[in-house]
Design a protein around this motif. Sequence first.
Motif, mmCIF file in Angstrom:
data_model
loop_
_atom_site.group_PDB
_atom_site.id
_atom_site.type_symbol
_atom_site.label_atom_id
_atom_site.label_comp_id
_atom_site.label_asym_id
_atom_site.label_seq_id
_atom_site.Cartn_x
_atom_site.Cartn_y
_atom_site.Cartn_z
ATOM 1 N N ASN A 224 0.843 -1.196 0.000
ATOM 2 C CA ASN A 224 0.000 0.000 0.000
ATOM 3 C C ASN A 224 0.881 1.251 0.000
ATOM 4 O OD1 ASN A 224 0.702 0.710 2.762
ATOM 5 N ND2 ASN A 224 -0.671 -0.912 3.430
ATOM 6 N N PRO A 225 0.316 2.416 -0.301
ATOM 7 C CA PRO A 225 1.134 3.637 -0.432
ATOM 8 C C PRO A 225 1.965 3.958 0.811
ATOM 9 C CG PRO A 225 -1.058 4.002 -1.345
ATOM 10 C CD PRO A 225 -1.099 2.661 -0.691
ATOM 11 N N LYS A 230 7.553 3.972 3.226
ATOM 12 C CA LYS A 230 8.533 3.474 4.197
ATOM 13 C C LYS A 230 9.729 2.841 3.497
ATOM 14 C CE LYS A 230 5.217 2.455 7.900
ATOM 15 N NZ LYS A 230 4.623 1.362 8.723
ATOM 16 N N ILE A 231 9.444 2.065 2.444
ATOM 17 C CA ILE A 231 10.530 1.413 1.707
ATOM 18 C C ILE A 231 11.408 2.450 1.026
ATOM 19 C CG2 ILE A 231 11.071 -0.147 -0.202
ATOM 20 C CD1 ILE A 231 8.422 -1.602 0.439
ATOM 21 N N GLU A 232 10.782 3.429 0.388
ATOM 22 C CA GLU A 232 11.553 4.467 -0.303
ATOM 23 C C GLU A 232 12.433 5.243 0.671
ATOM 24 O OE1 GLU A 232 8.394 5.374 -3.949
ATOM 25 O OE2 GLU A 232 8.398 6.628 -2.139
ATOM 26 N N GLN A 233 11.880 5.576 1.816
ATOM 27 C CA GLN A 233 12.676 6.314 2.806
ATOM 28 C C GLN A 233 13.835 5.476 3.317
ATOM 29 O OE1 GLN A 233 9.657 7.341 5.682
ATOM 30 N NE2 GLN A 233 9.045 9.199 4.595
ATOM 31 N N ALA A 318 0.139 -2.050 -6.856
ATOM 32 C CA ALA A 318 -1.301 -2.193 -6.753
ATOM 33 C C ALA A 318 -1.734 -2.104 -5.304
ATOM 34 C CB ALA A 318 -1.742 -3.551 -7.333
ATOM 35 N N THR A 319 -2.945 -1.629 -5.063
ATOM 36 C CA THR A 319 -3.537 -1.613 -3.735
ATOM 37 C C THR A 319 -4.809 -2.388 -3.731
ATOM 38 O OG1 THR A 319 -4.668 0.452 -4.263
ATOM 39 C CG2 THR A 319 -2.538 0.627 -3.165
ATOM 40 N N ALA A 320 -5.129 -2.966 -2.566
ATOM 41 C CA ALA A 320 -6.333 -3.802 -2.459
ATOM 42 C C ALA A 320 -7.567 -2.964 -2.551
ATOM 43 C CB ALA A 320 -6.317 -4.560 -1.143
#
Length: 320
Positions: A224-225, A230-233, A318-320
């Motif tokens: 999810n966004p 969090k991953i990008e940071q 994708a998001t649910a």
Amino acid sequence: MSAGGGTKAIVAALGANLGIAVTKFIAWALTGSSSMLAEAIHSVADSGNQALLLLGGKRSTREATPQHPFGYGRERYVYAFIVSIVLFSVGGLFALYEAWHKLDHRGGIDSFQWVPVTVLVIAIGLETFSFRTAIHESNLVRGKATWVSFVRRAKAPELPVVLLEDAGALLGLVFALFGVVLTLITGDGLWDAIGTAAIGFLLVTIAIVLAIETKSLLLGEGANPEDVTKIEQAVLAGAGIERIIHMKTLYLGPDELLVAAKIAVPPTESAAEVAQHINECEARIRAALEVAQVIYLEPDIYQPGAAASSSETAAEPATA
């Protein structure tokens, strides 16, 4: 979402439904109420569904093999999808058929009139306990998300499935009680048929919602966004990584996220330095997001033209 909370809710629902199914079949045998038969079949279907969820959870823990190198985590999605099919066919369609059949045989409830009301009231109490357990376990992982958002975005299917099943069971019992009570008051089996039809439409609707959500999980959903951020940071928090050229994520199972990214590194660094920075980056990602278990980072030299071209083909998570 922890598997433990989902398992606790499933076991509570399974125990309640098995007991309820037996009492409903007895009530149907004594009274001939179509609402009671529809509800009995509904409880049998729910019991089978909970057994399927437990089986899917167990099979999903098998070790990865050369044929399935990413493991069997998605088996939980497969069994959740089967649950929606069972709920639609065994529960919903049978109830609709029984309602149509009752319209041709609109007899009242002439014997043991107190039995169906007593059974339904007891069943409402047991289902309330099961529903309360599912709500409690869901609240432990739901955070600030609304219930609709939780059902739509949860990556572990067990709690949303049990929540919808329990909510449907409680509403179905209310419909059955409505039909039985009015049949007893009026002596007209039409009300019994109406209650049975309402149960059927309710179960079909829930089954369709479950099928849509689990199909999306089967096809493969990304983080999810909030988790992507969090991953990008985490990627950009250390030295040796200039930027993320593009990144994709994919849930291999409810508790295992794949992260694949092309990252820009300084052109002057040695291979040893690049390897060290990648290892540090992977550690930061796992620390920021526990489910990020499978990580592939491809180092590259950032070239604006090439980056723009590659980003056009990179699908957004994708998001649910």
